[in-house]
Design a protein around this motif. Structure first.
Motif, mmCIF file in Angstrom:
data_model
loop_
_atom_site.group_PDB
_atom_site.id
_atom_site.type_symbol
_atom_site.label_atom_id
_atom_site.label_comp_id
_atom_site.label_asym_id
_atom_site.label_seq_id
_atom_site.Cartn_x
_atom_site.Cartn_y
_atom_site.Cartn_z
ATOM 1 N N GLY A 374 0.767 -0.871 0.030
ATOM 2 C CA GLY A 374 -0.686 -0.231 0.106
ATOM 3 C C GLY A 374 0.464 1.060 -0.168
ATOM 4 N N ALA A 375 1.473 1.803 1.421
ATOM 5 C CA ALA A 375 2.329 2.888 1.343
ATOM 6 C C ALA A 375 3.302 2.531 0.866
ATOM 7 C CB ALA A 375 2.304 3.148 2.397
ATOM 8 N N SER A 376 3.615 1.529 0.665
ATOM 9 C CA SER A 376 5.003 0.952 0.254
ATOM 10 C C SER A 376 5.360 1.180 -1.818
ATOM 11 C CB SER A 376 5.857 0.142 0.472
ATOM 12 O OG SER A 376 5.189 -1.203 -0.120
ATOM 13 N N MET A 377 4.125 0.887 -2.015
ATOM 14 C CA MET A 377 4.307 1.466 -4.214
ATOM 15 C C MET A 377 3.245 2.545 -4.009
ATOM 16 S SD MET A 377 2.801 -2.411 -4.590
ATOM 17 C CE MET A 377 3.017 -2.313 -6.607
ATOM 18 N N SER A 378 2.854 3.776 -2.792
ATOM 19 C CA SER A 378 2.433 4.702 -3.280
ATOM 20 C C SER A 378 3.414 6.331 -3.928
ATOM 21 C CB SER A 378 1.756 5.284 -2.303
ATOM 22 O OG SER A 378 2.983 5.961 -1.314
ATOM 23 N N SER A 379 2.918 7.177 -4.517
ATOM 24 C CA SER A 379 3.102 7.629 -5.703
ATOM 25 C C SER A 379 2.705 9.295 -5.081
ATOM 26 C CB SER A 379 2.907 7.559 -7.245
ATOM 27 O OG SER A 379 1.698 7.817 -7.354
ATOM 28 N N ASN A 380 3.326 10.261 -5.862
ATOM 29 C CA ASN A 380 2.534 11.633 -5.953
ATOM 30 C C ASN A 380 1.766 11.960 -7.109
ATOM 31 O OD1 ASN A 380 5.706 12.972 -4.023
ATOM 32 N ND2 ASN A 380 4.326 12.994 -3.438
ATOM 33 N N TYR A 381 1.100 10.864 -7.985
ATOM 34 C CA TYR A 381 0.818 11.357 -8.819
ATOM 35 C C TYR A 381 -0.695 12.399 -8.934
ATOM 36 C CZ TYR A 381 -2.216 10.119 -13.185
ATOM 37 O OH TYR A 381 -2.425 10.512 -14.055
ATOM 38 N N ASN A 382 -0.396 12.540 -9.278
ATOM 39 C CA ASN A 382 -1.600 14.421 -9.793
ATOM 40 C C ASN A 382 -1.443 15.050 -8.268
ATOM 41 O OD1 ASN A 382 -5.118 13.190 -9.963
ATOM 42 N ND2 ASN A 382 -3.569 12.688 -11.436
ATOM 43 N N SER A 383 0.139 14.801 -8.019
ATOM 44 C CA SER A 383 0.557 16.195 -7.229
ATOM 45 C C SER A 383 -0.093 16.109 -6.070
ATOM 46 C CB SER A 383 0.726 17.547 -7.591
ATOM 47 O OG SER A 383 1.822 17.825 -8.617
ATOM 48 N N ARG A 384 -0.335 14.440 -5.398
ATOM 49 C CA ARG A 384 -1.346 14.327 -4.002
ATOM 50 C C ARG A 384 -0.042 13.959 -3.292
ATOM 51 N NH1 ARG A 384 -6.313 12.901 -3.707
ATOM 52 N NH2 ARG A 384 -5.813 11.285 -2.363
ATOM 53 N N PRO A 385 0.318 14.610 -1.747
ATOM 54 C CA PRO A 385 1.268 14.547 -0.401
ATOM 55 C C PRO A 385 1.044 12.783 -0.219
ATOM 56 C CG PRO A 385 0.636 16.483 -0.239
ATOM 57 C CD PRO A 385 -0.609 15.642 -1.647
ATOM 58 N N LEU A 386 2.170 11.956 -0.177
ATOM 59 C CA LEU A 386 1.969 10.365 0.378
ATOM 60 C C LEU A 386 1.183 10.974 2.002
ATOM 61 C CD1 LEU A 386 6.129 9.829 -0.331
ATOM 62 C CD2 LEU A 386 3.978 9.000 -1.073
ATOM 63 N N LEU A 387 0.587 10.237 2.193
ATOM 64 C CA LEU A 387 0.022 9.958 3.481
ATOM 65 C C LEU A 387 0.883 9.505 4.480
ATOM 66 C CD1 LEU A 387 -3.081 7.526 1.774
ATOM 67 C CD2 LEU A 387 -2.673 9.639 1.857
ATOM 68 N N ALA A 388 0.623 9.823 5.670
ATOM 69 C CA ALA A 388 0.931 9.092 6.862
ATOM 70 C C ALA A 388 0.554 8.044 7.487
ATOM 71 C CB ALA A 388 0.682 10.146 8.731
ATOM 72 N N GLU A 389 1.677 7.168 7.901
ATOM 73 C CA GLU A 389 0.730 5.812 8.897
ATOM 74 C C GLU A 389 1.246 6.032 10.250
ATOM 75 O OE1 GLU A 389 3.659 3.435 5.346
ATOM 76 O OE2 GLU A 389 4.690 5.106 5.234
ATOM 77 N N VAL A 390 0.520 5.615 11.077
ATOM 78 C CA VAL A 390 0.578 5.207 12.059
ATOM 79 C C VAL A 390 0.715 3.766 11.925
ATOM 80 C CG1 VAL A 390 -1.123 5.547 13.696
ATOM 81 C CG2 VAL A 390 -1.871 6.777 12.090
ATOM 82 N N LEU A 391 1.325 2.883 13.293
ATOM 83 C CA LEU A 391 1.296 2.478 14.090
ATOM 84 C C LEU A 391 0.646 1.916 15.414
ATOM 85 C CD1 LEU A 391 3.012 -0.648 13.990
ATOM 86 C CD2 LEU A 391 4.711 0.286 15.398
ATOM 87 N N LEU A 392 -0.914 1.073 15.850
ATOM 88 C CA LEU A 392 -1.003 1.126 16.467
ATOM 89 C C LEU A 392 -0.570 -0.286 17.794
ATOM 90 C CD1 LEU A 392 -4.501 1.370 15.259
ATOM 91 C CD2 LEU A 392 -3.657 3.011 15.805
ATOM 92 N N ASP A 393 -0.962 -0.054 18.971
ATOM 93 C CA ASP A 393 -0.007 -0.943 20.180
ATOM 94 C C ASP A 393 -0.936 -0.940 20.907
ATOM 95 O OD1 ASP A 393 1.433 -2.844 20.598
ATOM 96 O OD2 ASP A 393 3.597 -2.001 20.623
ATOM 97 N N ALA A 394 -2.078 -1.663 21.484
ATOM 98 C CA ALA A 394 -2.694 -2.154 22.471
ATOM 99 C C ALA A 394 -3.418 -0.419 23.035
ATOM 100 C CB ALA A 394 -1.825 -2.785 24.078
ATOM 101 N N GLY A 395 -3.683 -0.069 21.996
ATOM 102 C CA GLY A 395 -4.432 0.833 23.314
ATOM 103 C C GLY A 395 -3.721 2.177 22.579
ATOM 104 N N ARG A 396 -2.929 2.306 21.642
ATOM 105 C CA ARG A 396 -1.740 3.201 21.938
ATOM 106 C C ARG A 396 -1.246 3.446 20.362
ATOM 107 N NH1 ARG A 396 4.143 2.151 25.253
ATOM 108 N NH2 ARG A 396 3.809 0.288 23.701
#
Length: 422
Positions: A374-396
């Motif tokens: 998903g994120a590893s294949m993403s691009s800036n096509y249409n000049s869209r900024p790359l997304l944030a990525e969030v790691l979840l762990d036991a409520g945090r």
């Protein structure tokens, strides 16, 4: 800890309410469950108990250094295919001695960087690459450990674009050619050919292709042993499939897969290497997005999301199915939608004729199975900024990649104010 196939008003993943998280971070973004990743890794490790085995995560599946750091803490190495992935793995704390370097197009600079880093093993895919590794290792006065990637000519029964073990695919060499490499190993004194490698494809949901490929590799190893060649490792790649479509995809039980290894390689006294990627992370991730609008077309309705094909390319590349969940009251009436993004391509479509609860602008939508490619294949096509990525762990949660700003997106671009002549 993967998402249910049914809509849920709370959308809890790894103890974190994604609705609250979306209100804080703004959509779209990727969210990964650390607990789900741990469970997959530890389940595979348990299945391998008693074997001399090494797991090397296929970095291409999810190259975020937060995810790679989690892998390092679980004792997982890295399967890399570029100098950039080598750098990421080392930054995340994965030891060079736990890294294997695969890929058909390693450049001289990449081979040199991997030798300088002291990686464990090169998976070689052509005679030209063998000669190049010999030259560079000789120049540095070192001996490189290498495995020959054999192409077992096995149909993995997966999508044609992720099948890698047929004779017509670009990967590896046939067993006849590999046989010659070992017979002439003395011509490359700075390359120690002490391993075999095979990888037949990705998202494999049947055991039979694995059985066929592993049996062929095992037979070749026994032939090499009889000829006096010492093989210290057999790397069987990755390929274990995951469930993208609830009630339809039936992944292989890892215990059944490992049982094949135990049977076919019962007399092998070296190390068995596996390179899982998708299997460890795909179902641990979701793409969190919102409905921008519902467009009523002639004969169909379009659910327009704020995520797009540049964020998740798999549906456009492979016509891949991803389960889609709408976060709202489960009692809402059902409606059929084409689920699309805002990019100016008809291919910017996540799903066609998908039956979902009736939606409105602002509704939160979760696209499942998004932890790999998903994120590893993403691009800036249409000049869209790359997304944030969030790691979840036991409520945090921890943001492991900030959303790219417009300034960051063009940081390496410049106006043509200084001209030179070649």
């Amino acid at each position: 800890m993967t998402m249910s196939d049914q809509p849920t008003p709370s959308a809890i993943l790894d103890g974190v309410d994604l609705r609250a998280l979306a209100a804080s971070l703004s959509t779209p973004f990727y969210a990964y469950s650390a607990g789900a990743i741990r469970a997959r890794v530890q389940g595979l490790q348990r299945a391998l108990d008693g074997l001399d085995a090494r797991l090397c995560f296929a970095v291409k599946a999810n190259s975020n250094i937060g995810v790679l750091h989690l892998m390092a803490g679980l004792g997982v190495g890295a399967d890399i295919v570029s100098a950039g992935e080598l750098w990421r793995a080392r930054q995340a704390g994965i030891a060079a001695s736990d890294i294997v370097f695969s890929g058909v197009g390693k450049s001289a600079d990449e081979i040199a960087a991997a030798l300088d880093a002291g990686i464990w093993k090169f998976n070689l895919e052509s005679a030209d690459e063998l000669a190049l590794l010999q030259d560079i290792a000789y120049g540095r006065g070192v001996v490189a450990s290498a495995a020959v990637r054999v192409n077992p000519d096995v149909d993995a029964r997966t999508h044609a674009k992720i099948s890698t073990g047929r004779a017509e695919n670009k990967f590896g060499v046939d067993i006849d050619e590999a046989r010659g490499w070992f017979a002439n190993a003395g011509r490359s004194p700075n390359v120690r050919l002490d391993g075999l490698h095979a990888h037949i494809g990705s998202q494999i949901l049947e055991l039979a292709p694995f059985e066929q490929a592993i049996a062929r590799v095992a037979a070749f190893w026994r032939e090499l042993r009889e000829a006096g060649h010492r093989i210290d490792s057999i790397d069987l790649g990755g390929g274990l499939g995951v469930c993208y479509r609830a009630g339809h995809d039936r992944p292989i039980d890892p215990d059944d897969y490992v049982a094949v290894l135990r049977r076919e390689l019962h007399d092998f006294d070296g190390r068995i290497v596996l390179e899982p990627g998708r299997y460890l992370v795909a179902e641990a991730g979701v793409l969190v997005t919102r409905v921008l609008r519902v467009k009523h077309g002639r004969g169909r309705d379009f659910l327009v999301l704020d995520a797009a094909m540049n964020d998740l390319q798999r549906p456009a590349l492979y016509d891949a199915w991803h389960d889609i969940h709408v976060v709202q009251d489960a009692s809402a009436p059902l409606q059929c939608y084409d689920v699309v993004g805002p990019v100016c391509e008809t291919g910017d479509t996540f799903a066609r004729d998908r039956v979902l609860p009736r939606c409105a602008a602002g509704d939160l939508v979760l696209i499942g199975g998004a932890g790999a490619y998903g994120a590893s294949m993403s691009s800036n096509y249409n000049s869209r900024p790359l997304l944030a990525e969030v790691l979840l762990d036991a409520g945090r949660y921890a943001v492991v990649r900030r959303r790219q700003s417009f300034a960051q997106m063009i940081a390496n671009e410049q106006l043509p104010t200084a001209w030179s002549e070649a």
